[in-house]
Design a protein around this motif. Structure first.
Motif, mmCIF file in Angstrom:
data_model
loop_
_atom_site.group_PDB
_atom_site.id
_atom_site.type_symbol
_atom_site.label_atom_id
_atom_site.label_comp_id
_atom_site.label_asym_id
_atom_site.label_seq_id
_atom_site.Cartn_x
_atom_site.Cartn_y
_atom_site.Cartn_z
ATOM 1 N N ASP A 136 28.230 -28.962 23.080
ATOM 2 C CA ASP A 136 27.254 -29.846 22.431
ATOM 3 C C ASP A 136 25.847 -29.255 22.522
ATOM 4 O O ASP A 136 25.059 -29.337 21.565
ATOM 5 N N LEU B 209 25.602 -26.462 19.975
ATOM 6 C CA LEU B 209 25.446 -26.988 18.616
ATOM 7 C C LEU B 209 24.036 -27.531 18.389
ATOM 8 O O LEU B 209 23.465 -27.371 17.303
ATOM 9 N N ALA B 210 23.472 -28.147 19.417
ATOM 10 C CA ALA B 210 22.110 -28.671 19.287
ATOM 11 C C ALA B 210 21.107 -27.534 19.125
ATOM 12 O O ALA B 210 20.180 -27.604 18.299
ATOM 13 N N ARG C 93 32.710 -29.419 27.081
ATOM 14 C CA ARG C 93 32.242 -30.172 25.927
ATOM 15 C C ARG C 93 30.725 -30.309 25.932
ATOM 16 O O ARG C 93 30.063 -30.170 24.901
ATOM 17 N N ALA C 94 30.150 -30.543 27.127
ATOM 18 C CA ALA C 94 28.694 -30.653 27.230
ATOM 19 C C ALA C 94 28.021 -29.328 26.871
ATOM 20 O O ALA C 94 26.980 -29.308 26.196
#
Length: 366
Positions: free
Chosen positions: A253, A256-257, A249-250
């Motif tokens: 993320d 996506l950033a 998940r990290a």
């Protein structure tokens, strides 16, 4: 997800036989051994039709039936190279369909998907049915398992099984907690599920070390555990369905950033291949599309992949094969020490099902 478990496979040269076989023994089948052998005969014919050599077929056949002690629904992934077993892995669920392939690269994507989400966890079941008082007669039984979901369903994690007099429970719960913390630390668990009698489990939770107590989720209805299967399996299946590991998940993320600000990312098959060729990929993100028609050309080394055969030949590479895109991508990820994250489409739909998070950006680019 780190794919280090595949490294021994990719150190070997092909051609490989890749077999995915449903070896379930769940009681719903009258004669499971005969059913497994029938499935294998069909796959053996498929391997022969693809040109597999006799030694490779014999090597696979030697593994069929070898997991008779694993109960319930499950499967096996078998890879052989040059007549020798290259990798054998139990599958926590039957393959979507039995398959057999003989080719230059091993077909590892179905195995990778079965390892996902790869969540390290601790499950604790506190058994007690007596009076809620430390002067009661009887014992508190603790069952615990530290494992990696979903693999623990067929490959047991570290187990704890203790019975403690109720009169000693308040003091002993602290010792049990410290023991559980040691097992949890070894696999860096991200969540702790505690089920069972509300009073007895409450004492345990309050006496867990702080690092572990902050990760606790109490659950009801743990159900009975089947011997040889994961502790609290049915409960964990409900809790983990649709969930990603915190590490993955990290990474998502971060992807996506970077995509939002036009930074260290790429999306789509061609850009992903370009970055893998240069060894710049930190993590590859894939939507699982087993029916995808996308193909790549691959050379002998992990970074030797391209959309066109001519590109590899222009580099002087002679041993070239056309492969499923996910097959070639998986080898490139392992060979370049990147990570792979299987992303559910409901979570994020990627262009052509592929995206990459880069280790760094090219300073020459604006």
């Amino acid at each position: 997800m780190k794919l280090s478990f595949l490294e021994p496979l990719y150190t070997q040269r092909g051609p490989f036989a890749s077999v995915y076989l449903d070896t379930s023994r769940d009681g719903a089948i009258e004669d499971p051994d005969a059913a497994v052998q029938l499935r294998w005969r069909r796959l053996r014919e498929a391997l022969m039709a693809e040109g597999a050599d006799r030694d490779s077929i014999t090597a696979v056949a030697g593994t069929v039936g070898g997991d008779a002690d694993v109960p319930g629904t499950h499967g096996r992934a078998v890879f052989t190279a040059h007549g020798h077993l290259a990798l054998l892995d139990e599958l926590p669920a039957p393959p979507a369909r039995d398959t057999a392939h003989f080719g230059t690269l091993p077909d590892t994507m179905p195995l990778i998907v079965q390892h996902a989400p790869g969540i390290p966890y601790l499950a604790v079941h506190v058994h007690y049915g007596g009076r809620h008082s430390t002067d009661a007669v009887g014992t508190v039984r603790i069952e615990a398992e530290a494992g990696l979901w979903p693999l623990t369903r067929v490959t047991p994690g570290h187990r704890v099984d203790q019975e403690i007099p109720v009169a000693d429970w308040t003091h002993a719960a602290g010792e049990v907690g410290r023991e559980l913390e040691g097992h949890a630390r070894r696999i860096d668990v991200e969540t702790v599920f505690v089920a069972g009698d509300v009073w007895a489990r409450g004492i345990l939770v309050r006496r867990l070390p702080a690092a572990l107590r902050g990760r606790v989720t109490t659950v009801d209805g743990a159900g009975e555990s089947e011997p040889g299967r994961a502790l609290m399996e049915q409960c964990l299946e409900r809790l983990f369905t649709g969930r990603m590991a915190a590490h993955d998940r990290a990474l998502l993320d971060a992807f996506l950033a970077e995509r939002a600000r036009g930074g260290a990312f790429a999306e789509g098959l061609a850009p992903a291949v370009s970055e893998l060729q240069r060894g710049r990929v930190k993590a590859l993100f894939l939507n699982d599309h087993p029916e995808s028609p996308l193909r790549l050309w691959a050379g002998p080394e992990p970074g030797q992949l391209a959309l066109a055969e001519e590109e590899l030949r222009s580099y002087g590479i002679r041993e070239i094969s056309e492969e499923r895109a996910d097959t070639a991508l998986a080898r490139a990820v392992v060979g370049t020490r990147a990570e792979l994250v299987v992303v559910p489409e409901q979570e994020l739909r990627l262009s052509e099902g592929v995206g990459v998070l880069l280790r760094y950006t090219d300073p020459r680019l604006p």
